[in-house]
Design an enzyme around this catalytic site. Structure first.
Site, PDB file in Angstrom:
ATOM      1  N   CYS A  36      33.007  88.490  47.410  1.00  0.00           N
ATOM      2  CA  CYS A  36      32.258  87.243  47.210  1.00  0.00           C
ATOM      3  C   CYS A  36      31.316  87.330  46.013  1.00  0.00           C
ATOM      4  O   CYS A  36      30.746  86.323  45.609  1.00  0.00           O
ATOM      5  CB  CYS A  36      31.454  86.922  48.458  1.00  0.00           C
ATOM      6  N   ASP A  38      28.446  88.841  45.964  1.00  0.00           N
ATOM      7  CA  ASP A  38      27.041  88.929  46.358  1.00  0.00           C
ATOM      8  C   ASP A  38      26.501  90.345  46.099  1.00  0.00           C
ATOM      9  O   ASP A  38      27.226  91.320  46.199  1.00  0.00           O
ATOM     10  CB  ASP A  38      26.881  88.575  47.844  1.00  0.00           C
ATOM     11  N   CYS A  61      24.762  85.188  50.289  1.00  0.00           N
ATOM     12  CA  CYS A  61      24.863  84.143  51.297  1.00  0.00           C
ATOM     13  C   CYS A  61      23.776  84.296  52.355  1.00  0.00           C
ATOM     14  O   CYS A  61      23.079  85.314  52.427  1.00  0.00           O
ATOM     15  CB  CYS A  61      26.231  84.201  51.945  1.00  0.00           C
ATOM     16  N   CYS A 105      29.444  90.509  55.617  1.00  0.00           N
ATOM     17  CA  CYS A 105      28.141  90.409  54.954  1.00  0.00           C
ATOM     18  C   CYS A 105      27.190  91.472  55.498  1.00  0.00           C
ATOM     19  O   CYS A 105      26.351  92.005  54.765  1.00  0.00           O
ATOM     20  CB  CYS A 105      27.532  89.032  55.160  1.00  0.00           C
TER      21      CYS A 105
HETATM   22 FE1  FES Z   1      29.002  87.499  50.344  1.00  0.00          FE
HETATM   23 FE2  FES Z   1      28.149  86.996  52.722  1.00  0.00          FE
HETATM   24  S1  FES Z   1      29.597  85.851  51.622  1.00  0.00           S
HETATM   25  S2  FES Z   1      27.792  88.754  51.547  1.00  0.00           S
END
Ligand code: FES
Length: 145
Positions: A36, A38, A61, A105
């Site tokens: 993602c 992140d 997120c 996550c």
């Molecule tokens: Fe990337 Fe939650 S969607 S850590």
């Protein structure tokens, strides 16, 4: 939408604990989720083998923010050995669960703690791998300095 998340998750997402940078941290770890994009950075202050303070910055997120918030709460005041045992499962349980598609996550939170502890070992000139295991960081060079 909000119904997918437990009250605790919503609480930690809306009012995360321990957010921010820590200029005098003596352990810093950064991990990224390649799926993602992140990123999570974890700062620890370790004294006498104890995590006396923990802070985090998460560009990610809501579940990543909630799990990092809970992870920092869980490791504060604990010994390095106890922190090494922190699993993403324990973080999810402490948050009263996460929707299955969001469990990855919480893995980021576990890895961020481990990456910071690995940094701590490295700063003492100790190879962290026997203690921490292999950590997938987004960028090896970020944790190398
Ligand atoms: Fe990337 Fe939650 S969607 S850590």
């Amino acid at each position: 939408m909000a119904g997918m998340y437990s009250e605790k998750v919503m609480e930690h997402f809306a009012h995360p604990h321990n957010v921010g940078e820590m200029p005098d941290a003596n352990a810093v770890g950064e991990v990224g989720n390649p799926k993602c994009g992140d990123i999570m950075r974890m700062y620890l202050k370790i004294e006498n083998n104890m995590v006396v303070d923990a802070k985090f910055m998460t560009f990610g997120c809501g579940a990543a923010i909630a799990t990092s918030s809970m992870a920092t709460d869980l490791i504060k005041g604990k010994s390095i050995e106890e922190c090494l045992k922190l699993t993403n499962k324990a973080v999810v349980e402490a948050l009263d669960g996460l929707p299955p598609i969001k469990v990855h996550c919480s893995v980021l939170a576990e890895e961020a703690v481990k990456a910071a502890l690995a940094d701590y070992y490295r700063r003492q000139g100790i190879d962290p791998e026997p203690f921490v295991g292999k950590i997938e960081t987004s960028c090896e060079s970020c944790s190398a300095h």
